[in-house]
Design an enzyme around this catalytic site. Structure first.
Site, PDB file in Angstrom:
ATOM      1  N   ARG A   1      34.887  70.864 102.165  1.00  0.00           N
ATOM      2  CA  ARG A   1      33.989  71.755 101.752  1.00  0.00           C
ATOM      3  C   ARG A   1      32.344  71.475 102.116  1.00  0.00           C
ATOM      4  NH1 ARG A   1      35.252  76.858  98.586  1.00  0.00           N
ATOM      5  NH2 ARG A   1      36.719  75.746  98.087  1.00  0.00           N
TER       6      ARG A   1
ATOM      7  N   GLY B   1      39.950  54.144 111.668  1.00  0.00           N
ATOM      8  CA  GLY B   1      38.755  53.235 112.761  1.00  0.00           C
ATOM      9  C   GLY B   1      38.042  54.036 113.872  1.00  0.00           C
TER      10      GLY B   1
ATOM     11  N   ARG C   1      38.603  65.938 123.514  1.00  0.00           N
ATOM     12  CA  ARG C   1      39.162  67.178 123.242  1.00  0.00           C
ATOM     13  C   ARG C   1      38.500  67.150 121.700  1.00  0.00           C
ATOM     14  NH1 ARG C   1      40.112  68.246 127.249  1.00  0.00           N
ATOM     15  NH2 ARG C   1      42.601  68.742 128.338  1.00  0.00           N
TER      16      ARG C   1
ATOM     17  N   ASP D   1      34.378  73.135  90.255  1.00  0.00           N
ATOM     18  CA  ASP D   1      33.721  73.067  90.102  1.00  0.00           C
ATOM     19  C   ASP D   1      33.423  74.721  89.669  1.00  0.00           C
ATOM     20  OD1 ASP D   1      32.218  71.322  89.992  1.00  0.00           O
ATOM     21  OD2 ASP D   1      31.163  71.834  91.287  1.00  0.00           O
TER      22      ASP D   1
ATOM     23  N   MET E   1      38.792  68.258 106.331  1.00  0.00           N
ATOM     24  CA  MET E   1      37.980  69.252 105.159  1.00  0.00           C
ATOM     25  C   MET E   1      37.074  68.354 104.326  1.00  0.00           C
ATOM     26  SD  MET E   1      41.091  71.588 103.804  1.00  0.00           S
ATOM     27  CE  MET E   1      41.220  73.084 104.876  1.00  0.00           C
TER      28      MET E   1
ATOM     29  N   ASP F   1      34.670  66.417  95.337  1.00  0.00           N
ATOM     30  CA  ASP F   1      33.060  66.810  95.036  1.00  0.00           C
ATOM     31  C   ASP F   1      32.325  67.001  94.238  1.00  0.00           C
ATOM     32  OD1 ASP F   1      35.098  69.271  95.154  1.00  0.00           O
ATOM     33  OD2 ASP F   1      33.858  70.349  96.275  1.00  0.00           O
TER      34      ASP F   1
ATOM     35  N   THR G   1      40.573  69.284  93.461  1.00  0.00           N
ATOM     36  CA  THR G   1      40.464  69.361  94.544  1.00  0.00           C
ATOM     37  C   THR G   1      40.692  68.360  95.214  1.00  0.00           C
ATOM     38  OG1 THR G   1      38.243  69.871  95.245  1.00  0.00           O
ATOM     39  CG2 THR G   1      37.777  68.691  93.457  1.00  0.00           C
TER      40      THR G   1
ATOM     41  N   GLN H   1      46.489  69.575 105.245  1.00  0.00           N
ATOM     42  CA  GLN H   1      44.916  68.528 104.708  1.00  0.00           C
ATOM     43  C   GLN H   1      45.288  69.140 102.861  1.00  0.00           C
ATOM     44  OE1 GLN H   1      41.838  66.766 106.615  1.00  0.00           O
ATOM     45  NE2 GLN H   1      41.672  68.787 107.080  1.00  0.00           N
TER      46      GLN H   1
ATOM     47  N   ASP I   1      39.060  67.918  98.147  1.00  0.00           N
ATOM     48  CA  ASP I   1      37.574  66.973  98.255  1.00  0.00           C
ATOM     49  C   ASP I   1      36.925  66.138  97.712  1.00  0.00           C
ATOM     50  OD1 ASP I   1      37.662  69.831 100.262  1.00  0.00           O
ATOM     51  OD2 ASP I   1      36.335  70.901  98.594  1.00  0.00           O
TER      52      ASP I   1
ATOM     53  N   ARG J   1      41.070  82.788  93.455  1.00  0.00           N
ATOM     54  CA  ARG J   1      40.103  83.164  93.081  1.00  0.00           C
ATOM     55  C   ARG J   1      39.789  84.247  92.208  1.00  0.00           C
ATOM     56  NH1 ARG J   1      40.036  80.056  98.585  1.00  0.00           N
ATOM     57  NH2 ARG J   1      39.099  77.552  97.217  1.00  0.00           N
TER      58      ARG J   1
ATOM     59  N   GLY K   1      40.892  76.061  95.259  1.00  0.00           N
ATOM     60  CA  GLY K   1      42.064  75.654  95.994  1.00  0.00           C
ATOM     61  C   GLY K   1      42.937  74.592  95.417  1.00  0.00           C
TER      62      GLY K   1
HETATM   63  P1  ADP Z   1      37.391  75.806  92.474  1.00  0.00           P
HETATM   64  O1  ADP Z   1      37.393  76.170  91.297  1.00  0.00           O
HETATM   65  O2  ADP Z   1      37.891  74.694  93.295  1.00  0.00           O
HETATM   66  O3  ADP Z   1      35.196  75.305  92.489  1.00  0.00           O
HETATM   67  P2  ADP Z   1      35.722  78.553  92.985  1.00  0.00           P
HETATM   68  O4  ADP Z   1      34.625  78.023  93.120  1.00  0.00           O
HETATM   69  O5  ADP Z   1      36.442  80.079  93.773  1.00  0.00           O
HETATM   70  O6  ADP Z   1      36.753  77.298  93.253  1.00  0.00           O
HETATM   71  O7  ADP Z   1      36.268  78.793  91.249  1.00  0.00           O
HETATM   72  C1  ADP Z   1      37.087  79.378  90.959  1.00  0.00           C
HETATM   73  C2  ADP Z   1      37.661  80.312  90.085  1.00  0.00           C
HETATM   74  O8  ADP Z   1      36.548  79.653  89.302  1.00  0.00           O
HETATM   75  C3  ADP Z   1      36.860  81.491  90.551  1.00  0.00           C
HETATM   76  O9  ADP Z   1      37.768  82.674  91.847  1.00  0.00           O
HETATM   77  C4  ADP Z   1      36.031  83.252  89.609  1.00  0.00           C
HETATM   78  O10 ADP Z   1      37.081  83.338  89.244  1.00  0.00           O
HETATM   79  C5  ADP Z   1      35.714  81.398  88.844  1.00  0.00           C
HETATM   80  N1  ADP Z   1      34.329  80.870  88.801  1.00  0.00           N
HETATM   81  C6  ADP Z   1      33.836  80.767  89.648  1.00  0.00           C
HETATM   82  N2  ADP Z   1      32.435  80.684  89.530  1.00  0.00           N
HETATM   83  C7  ADP Z   1      32.212  80.924  88.796  1.00  0.00           C
HETATM   84  C8  ADP Z   1      31.441  81.706  87.562  1.00  0.00           C
HETATM   85  N3  ADP Z   1      29.774  81.417  87.299  1.00  0.00           N
HETATM   86  N4  ADP Z   1      31.310  82.127  86.305  1.00  0.00           N
HETATM   87  C9  ADP Z   1      32.918  82.121  86.008  1.00  0.00           C
HETATM   88  N5  ADP Z   1      33.717  81.931  86.712  1.00  0.00           N
HETATM   89  C10 ADP Z   1      33.087  80.933  88.054  1.00  0.00           C
HETATM   90  O1  F6P Z   2      38.119  72.826  98.041  1.00  0.00           O
HETATM   91  C1  F6P Z   2      39.198  72.212  98.959  1.00  0.00           C
HETATM   92  C2  F6P Z   2      39.183  72.884 100.378  1.00  0.00           C
HETATM   93  O2  F6P Z   2      39.859  72.461 101.623  1.00  0.00           O
HETATM   94  C3  F6P Z   2      37.685  72.901 100.726  1.00  0.00           C
HETATM   95  O3  F6P Z   2      38.261  71.164 101.551  1.00  0.00           O
HETATM   96  C4  F6P Z   2      37.573  74.003 102.285  1.00  0.00           C
HETATM   97  O4  F6P Z   2      36.602  73.992 102.587  1.00  0.00           O
HETATM   98  C5  F6P Z   2      38.225  75.091 101.330  1.00  0.00           C
HETATM   99  O5  F6P Z   2      39.036  74.760  99.994  1.00  0.00           O
HETATM  100  C6  F6P Z   2      38.977  76.023 102.237  1.00  0.00           C
HETATM  101  O6  F6P Z   2      39.714  77.023 101.316  1.00  0.00           O
HETATM  102  P1  F6P Z   2      40.117  78.353 101.742  1.00  0.00           P
HETATM  103  O7  F6P Z   2      41.419  78.291 100.663  1.00  0.00           O
HETATM  104  O8  F6P Z   2      39.683  79.365 101.478  1.00  0.00           O
HETATM  105  O9  F6P Z   2      40.833  77.984 103.560  1.00  0.00           O
END
Ligand code: ADP
Ligand code: F6P
Length: 323
Positions: free
Chosen positions: A175, A189, A247, A107, A173, A133, A129, A255, A131, A76, A15
């Site tokens: 995740r 608040g 609502r 990650d 957001m 996270d 990111t 974001q 997040d 991705r 993302g």
């Molecule tokens: P983020 O990097 O934000 O956590 P993703 O989990 O979608 O987002 O990972 C981004 C890209 O990193 C994936 O589309 C893939 O190409 C690569 N990737 C993710 N997980 C793995 C993995 N376990 N091993 C190798 N490449 C990975």
């Molecule tokens: O990791 C960033 C993030 O915006 C998360 O907060 C959310 O869950 C996800 O990506 C949304 O991803 P997408 O781009 O697939 O809508």
């Protein structure tokens, strides 16, 4: 220490996050300052596998520090998750003369960077990111901008909630993580903040709202992390059990956009600089992070194995001052 790196690649993956451009800029400028050639790779690991790359110069990164998104695009890439994909990427790096790679992402992107490092291409990850996270760092690029955007939006929602004596339930957001929710929640608040890291009791929340209503409060904000889900259901329950018209709003991708804050620009610049400093020495398989005010780095596997604590004390403060 590995062999000296002459050409590095840089890509953004997963993302997007505001501040990624500032990181790309720092990577490119630091590399060129040190006599290292830089190849920009488009759309994350996809671009690496498709050979969608171009040489960057000092001016390639002009006028981007203030821009959200990523000029390198992001994606991705499923193919890169397979060993054959990583092998192919290694061969393309060798053919293109890329002997080091900076990966800006989360990650998942770091797992890919680790796999490529294991095949002999030194990679360094930079946490990008919204997040926040990622366990190997206190801070991820984009987090501050996203929180500020969330707060700005909730402030607007509050105006209309106040005018109508309503309860607004707002999903932010994150995740699976509640860091944006907690910080945006305290900053705007919110009466209640619901995050996946901590147990949540709907009836207790209803009791709290009723209790506060008796003190004269007429409108309410409830912040819900997306990992908890179903804001509409929560709003319906609040309305049914308190009688307060409610609502639900999902803030969504707003974001992820916008001009990065000072904090995001500065930290992105520091991290980009640090990543190239490692690669310059031939050091790979590292993730850059922030601990306190210091920029640090860890072995990628070590970083991935870390556990990020949730700030329960801040949650407690938010709860106590929203009575
Ligand atoms: P983020 O990097 O934000 O956590 P993703 O989990 O979608 O987002 O990972 C981004 C890209 O990193 C994936 O589309 C893939 O190409 C690569 N990737 C993710 N997980 C793995 C993995 N376990 N091993 C190798 N490449 C990975
Ligand atoms: O990791 C960033 C993030 O915006 C998360 O907060 C959310 O869950 C996800 O990506 C949304 O991803 P997408 O781009 O697939 O809508």
């Amino acid at each position: 220490m590995g062999k000296t790196v002459k050409t590095i690649g840089v890509l953004t993956s997963g993302g997007d996050a505001p501040g990624m451009n500032a990181a790309v800029r720092a990577v490119v400028r630091t590399a060129i300052f040190n006599g290292i050639k830089v190849i920009g790779i488009r759309r994350g690991y996809n671009g690496l596998l498709n050979g969608d790359m171009f040489e960057m110069n000092l001016r390639s990164v002009s006028d981007i520090i203030q821009r959200g998104g990523t000029i390198l695009y992001t994606a991705r890439c499923l193919e890169f998750k397979e060993p054959a994909g990583v092998e192919k990427a290694k061969n393309i790096c060798i053919e293109s003369g890329i002997d080091g790679l900076v990966v800006i992402g989360g990650d998942g992107s770091f797992r890919g960077a680790r796999d490529l490092s294991n095949l002999g291409i030194p990679c360094v990850g930079i946490p990008g990111t919204i997040d926040n996270d990622i366990s190997s760092t206190d801070y991820t690029i984009g987090y501050d901008t996203a929180m500020n955007t969330a707060v700005e939006m909730v402030d607007k929602i509050r105006d209309t909630a106040q005018s109508h004596d309503r309860c607004s339930v707002v999903e932010v957001m994150g995740r699976h993580a509640g860091h944006i929710a907690l910080n945006a929640g305290i900053a705007c608040g919110a009466t209640c903040i619901i995050v996946p890291e901590l147990p949540f009791d709907l009836d207790e929340m209803i009791m709290k709202i009723k209790r506060i209503q008796k003190t004269g409060k007429e409108h309410f904000i409830v912040i819900v992390a997306e990992g908890v889900g179903n804001v509409s259901k929560i709003a319906e329950e609040i309305e049914a059990k308190t009688g307060i018209e409610s609502r639900a709003t999902i803030l969504g991708h707003v974001q992820r956009g916008g001009s990065p804050t000072v904090r995001d620009r500065v930290i992105a610049s520091q991290m980009g600089y640090h990543a190239v400093s490692l690669l310059k020495q031939g050091i790979g398989n590292r993730v850059v992070g922030m601990r306190g005010n210091d920029i640090v780095d860890y072995d990628i596997n070590e970083g991935l194995a870390m556990v990020k604590p949730f700030d329960k004390q801040l949650y407690q403060i938010a709860d106590e001052i929203s009575i």
